[in-house]
Design an enzyme around this catalytic site. Structure first.
Site, PDB file in Angstrom:
ATOM      1  N   HIS A   1       0.724  -1.224  -0.044  1.00 26.39           N
ATOM      2  CA  HIS A   1      -0.104  -0.071  -0.238  1.00 26.39           C
ATOM      3  C   HIS A   1       0.959   1.147   0.169  1.00 26.39           C
ATOM      4  O   HIS A   1       1.889   1.384  -0.902  1.00 26.39           O
ATOM      5  CB  HIS A   1      -1.019  -0.227   1.164  1.00 26.39           C
TER       6      HIS A   1
ATOM      7  N   MET B   1       7.873  -2.923  -7.060  1.00 27.14           N
ATOM      8  CA  MET B   1       7.178  -1.895  -6.186  1.00 27.14           C
ATOM      9  C   MET B   1       6.879  -0.595  -7.076  1.00 27.14           C
ATOM     10  O   MET B   1       7.817  -0.086  -7.823  1.00 27.14           O
ATOM     11  CB  MET B   1       8.059  -1.458  -4.988  1.00 27.14           C
TER      12      MET B   1
ATOM     13  N   HIS C   1      -2.123  -2.103  -9.498  1.00 26.56           N
ATOM     14  CA  HIS C   1      -3.120  -1.366  -8.890  1.00 26.56           C
ATOM     15  C   HIS C   1      -4.418  -2.340  -8.659  1.00 26.56           C
ATOM     16  O   HIS C   1      -4.991  -2.765  -9.657  1.00 26.56           O
ATOM     17  CB  HIS C   1      -3.574  -0.081  -9.160  1.00 26.56           C
TER      18      HIS C   1
ATOM     19  N   ASP D   1       2.813   5.719  -6.603  1.00 23.92           N
ATOM     20  CA  ASP D   1       4.119   5.713  -5.760  1.00 23.92           C
ATOM     21  C   ASP D   1       5.235   5.621  -6.436  1.00 23.92           C
ATOM     22  O   ASP D   1       6.369   5.937  -5.978  1.00 23.92           O
ATOM     23  CB  ASP D   1       3.804   4.414  -5.064  1.00 23.92           C
TER      24      ASP D   1
END
Ligand code: SDX
Length: 399
Positions: free
Chosen positions: A235, A278, A282, A340
């Protein structure tokens, strides 16, 4: 007639108040758009400030000019944090140094102490919740800034006021962390990143805050649950993990390896090892995260003018590497970057310490969490999903 299990009954009632509440007026996350209370994310990123977006999320509408200046004044007035929290942050130095605690853990504990000290901590009334939301919005950047000062072994930056009243929320966050007022460009990039991170409907951490609020527990407790959930690398923690992954690739292939087959080989190895890359993928977005290109473009622009050598390489080289990794993920796995990935790249090339990326995510998402906590408390039903039982069939204890 087979007795229906609670699971089967609930499934037949799906969408009723007895199951997970699946409606919110705060945000819509779709393949085609991301909307906060009716405003589309590109519109907000282009034309709003984080303070304005915070008002929209917390108060539910666009502020009139006088309302915005009142709101800003309220936040600035509340930036300084109580001595007991400062004492804890100083005490957290050895915990952070030893690695038994990371900044997200320290932030979670500091927020819990803020709750212990808040005169309205036990109230779930709408007006008390709104006041607490503003205090949390104001103080989380101060906790992050003072924590970074402790990590750096420096005196706290402006502990009496929680920063510089002339600075915007984003600029003050950077000032608190470094003691230096940021360039307007750096402040703008962080401001947009805070807008992009602010809210995202029922993501794991927001859902956690709603489940806790749904028991009529208090806002600080629900926010602590949200921080714990957001920390995870699947997350919010992915922004730190994405940058650590890029540093690993840069270390392995070297700057001369960027643009060559070396990066393809590195990625192929990762695929064989079934590594989670990473900052990619999604649960909802399958054709790309609306937020990622916005931040990537801004970060790339800042990198082009950035003369510092973050991590020993030019900022543009880091973006070259990031774009090659993105292309390989898309070509070979059809997996897009999420917000991210560009966040990690952008914050790194701006010199922000990696372990503060997810705490900065909290400084933004506190607005979404508090909006959801207030929405939950305003029309509450306990959130209690049911699981399908897959254990042993019924049997006698005394055979
Ligand atoms: C955030 O929900 C939100 O809105 C969250 C968020 C927000 O604003 O609140 O958007 C913020 O958390 C963004 C996500 C950040 N996390 C990461 O970047 C971690 C890496 N991503 C993966 O772990 C994964 O993509 C998830 C967790 C994000 C999504 O998980 P899903 O829905 O289970 O993934 P999927 O069904 O789309 O993937 C199907 C397959 C995977 O199967 P499994 O191995 O999980 O069984 O596609 C592959 C994988 O084979 N895959 C990946 C991958 N993501 C999916 N393979 C390698 N690297 C990846 N990142």
């Amino acid at each position: 007639f087979k007795q229906k299990t609670a699971y089967e009954i609930r499934l037949s009632l799906v969408g009723s108040e007895m199951c997970i509440r699946d409606r919110t007026a705060i945000c819509s996350v779709e393949q085609g758009s991301l909307i906060y209370r009716g405003y589309e994310i590109h519109d907000l990123a282009q034309n709003a400030t984080f303070e304005e977006v915070s008002f929209v999320l917390l108060e539910g509408r666009k502020p009139e000019p006088h309302e915005l200046s009142r709101f800003k004044g309220e936040i600035i007035k509340e930036r300084a944090i109580p001595g007991a929290v400062i004492d804890y942050l100083r005490a957290s130095g050895p915990m952070l140094k030893s690695g038994t605690a990371v900044p997200m853990d320290v932030l979670r504990t500091a927020v819990s102490i803020l709750g212990n000290l808040d005169p309205e901590s036990q109230s779930v009334a709408a007006d008390a919740n709104l006041r607490k939301s503003k205090r949390l919005l104001a103080r989380i950047p101060t906790i992050i800034g003072h924590m970074q000062n402790v990590i750096d072994g420096r005196p706290l930056v402006a502990p009496e006021t929680g920063g510089d009243a002339s600075l915007s929320h984003a600029a003050n966050l950077l000032y608190l962390m470094t003691g230096t007022k940021p360039s307007p460009e750096f402040a703008h990039v962080v401001d947009v990143s805070l807008i992009l991170y602010a809210e995202h409907d029922y993501n794991a951490s927001t859902f956690a805050t709603r489940v806790i609020a749904g028991t009529l527990s208090d806002m600080h407790g629900a926010v602590c649950g949200g921080i714990a959930a957001l920390k995870g690398p699947l997350h919010g923690g992915a922004n730190e993990a994405a940058m650590e992954m890029l540093k690993e690739i840069m270390q392995d292939v070297g700057e001369s390896g960027i643009g060559t087959k070396k990066v393809d080989d590195w990625m192929d190895d990762a695929f064989v090892q079934k590594r989670k890359l990473m900052g990619f993928g999604h649960r909802v977005y399958k054709n790309g995260d609306h937020r990622a290109p916005i931040l990537h473009k801004l970060g790339r622009q800042v990198a082009a003018k950035n003369t510092a050598n973050p991590g020993g390489h030019s900022a543009s080289k880091w973006f070259d590497l990031g774009e090659q990794v993105q292309k390989i993920m898309l070509d070979k796995k059809s997996i897009h970057p999420n917000v991210d990935f560009p966040c990690g790249l952008t914050y790194f090339t701006m010199g922000i310490p990696v372990p503060q990326y997810t705490p900065i995510f909290v400084a933004s998402r506190i607005t979404g969490w508090c909006a959801h906590i207030m929405e939950q408390h305003a029309d509450n039903r306990l959130i209690r999903p049911v699981a399908q039982y897959t254990g042993p069939a019924l049997k006698k204890w005394k055979a």
